[in-house]
Write an enzyme that holds these catalytic residues in place. Structure first.
Site, mmCIF file in Angstrom:
data_model
loop_
_atom_site.group_PDB
_atom_site.id
_atom_site.type_symbol
_atom_site.label_atom_id
_atom_site.label_comp_id
_atom_site.label_asym_id
_atom_site.label_seq_id
_atom_site.Cartn_x
_atom_site.Cartn_y
_atom_site.Cartn_z
ATOM 1 N N ALA A 1 -11.443 -1.101 -3.438
ATOM 2 C CA ALA A 1 -11.817 -2.483 -3.747
ATOM 3 C C ALA A 1 -10.647 -3.431 -3.505
ATOM 4 C CB ALA A 1 -12.299 -2.587 -5.192
ATOM 5 N N TYR A 2 -9.454 -3.005 -3.909
ATOM 6 C CA TYR A 2 -8.265 -3.824 -3.678
ATOM 7 C C TYR A 2 -8.075 -4.093 -2.193
ATOM 8 C CZ TYR A 2 -3.311 -5.014 -3.277
ATOM 9 O OH TYR A 2 -2.127 -5.631 -2.961
#
EC number: 1.5.1.50
Length: 240
Positions: free
Chosen positions: A151-152
């Site tokens: 996600a980052y």
């Protein structure tokens, strides 16, 4: 007539590490700065004493982002630059709801700069050709991806893409670029084994410190031509 006061540079996440170093760099150049911070670290008091305008902000919600934008709009008639340094780091790990991880990463790295760029656009315009800047701080993982921080990495990749879109939208008055760092400096608690492992990931085998970022920011601010580009600061890590 006296020389006009320079317009302030806005730095999000300016209370520690690279954001703090950038704030002091500009203060030492007699350049006004506006700093956002989430947590009131002792360093914030030093910035305030030195003349910086420090605004506490909660970027975890869109309402918080817009409340911060309103404070900036009340405090100045223009901006020299926006440096989007505010960041968060979450991994996909057991027990953490995946939807929450993704939402958090997208909120800080995508929603926040997207909303601020739009809300503060009028403060950047009207100062001349290539007279203003937006700099997004992305990450080396934009190029490689990350199996532990999916996600980052995705949120930073979205921010990288927005660099080109905003460059098209705001030219020629505003230049928009991004900086994609890997290891720049260690945390105090990082042990010797971790530090050596991290250093070995790049060809240059060093953590260059904040000055490497500051020098690149200065280059981008003084250029009258460069826009829509991402500048890696990775010590040749992509060649390992």
């Amino acid at each position: 007539m006296g020389k006009a006061q320079p317009l302030p540079i806005l730095i999000t996440g300016g209370g520690r590490r690279i954001g703090l170093a950038l704030a002091w760099h500009f203060i030492n150049q007699k350049q006004p700065v506006i700093v956002s911070y989430r947590t009131h670290y002792p360093a914030i008091d030093g910035l305030i004493k030195a003349g910086a305008q420090c605004i506490q902000a909660d970027f975890s919600t869109n309402d918080g982002v817009m409340a911060f934008a309103d404070e900036v709009l009340k405090s100045t008639h223009g901006l020299r630059a926006i440096l989007h340094n505010a960041s968060a780091w979450m991994a996909e790990k057991l027990g953490a709801p995946l939807a929450d991880v993704l939402a958090c990463m997208m909120q800080i790295h995508v929603n926040t700069p997207y909303l601020l760029n739009h809300a503060l656009e009028r403060l950047l315009r009207g100062h001349g050709h290539a007279a203003s800047d937006i700099i997004h701080f992305t990450d080396y993982v934009v190029e490689r991806g990350s199996d532990k921080h999916i996600a980052y990495a995705a949120s930073k990749a979205a921010l990288d893409n927005m660099t080109r879109s905003f460059a098209r939208k705001l030219a020629p008055e505003v230049k928009v670029n991004s900086i994609a760092p890997s290891l720049i400096l260690f945390n105090e608690h990082d042990d010797a084994e971790y530090r050596q492992q991290a250093l070995n990931k790049s060809l240059m085998k060093t953590a260059p410190g904040e000055k490497e970022v500051i020098d690149l920011v200065d280059y981008l601010l003084t250029s009258c031509f460069v826009t829509g580009r991402s500048f890696p600061l990775d010590g040749g890590r992509h060649l390992r």
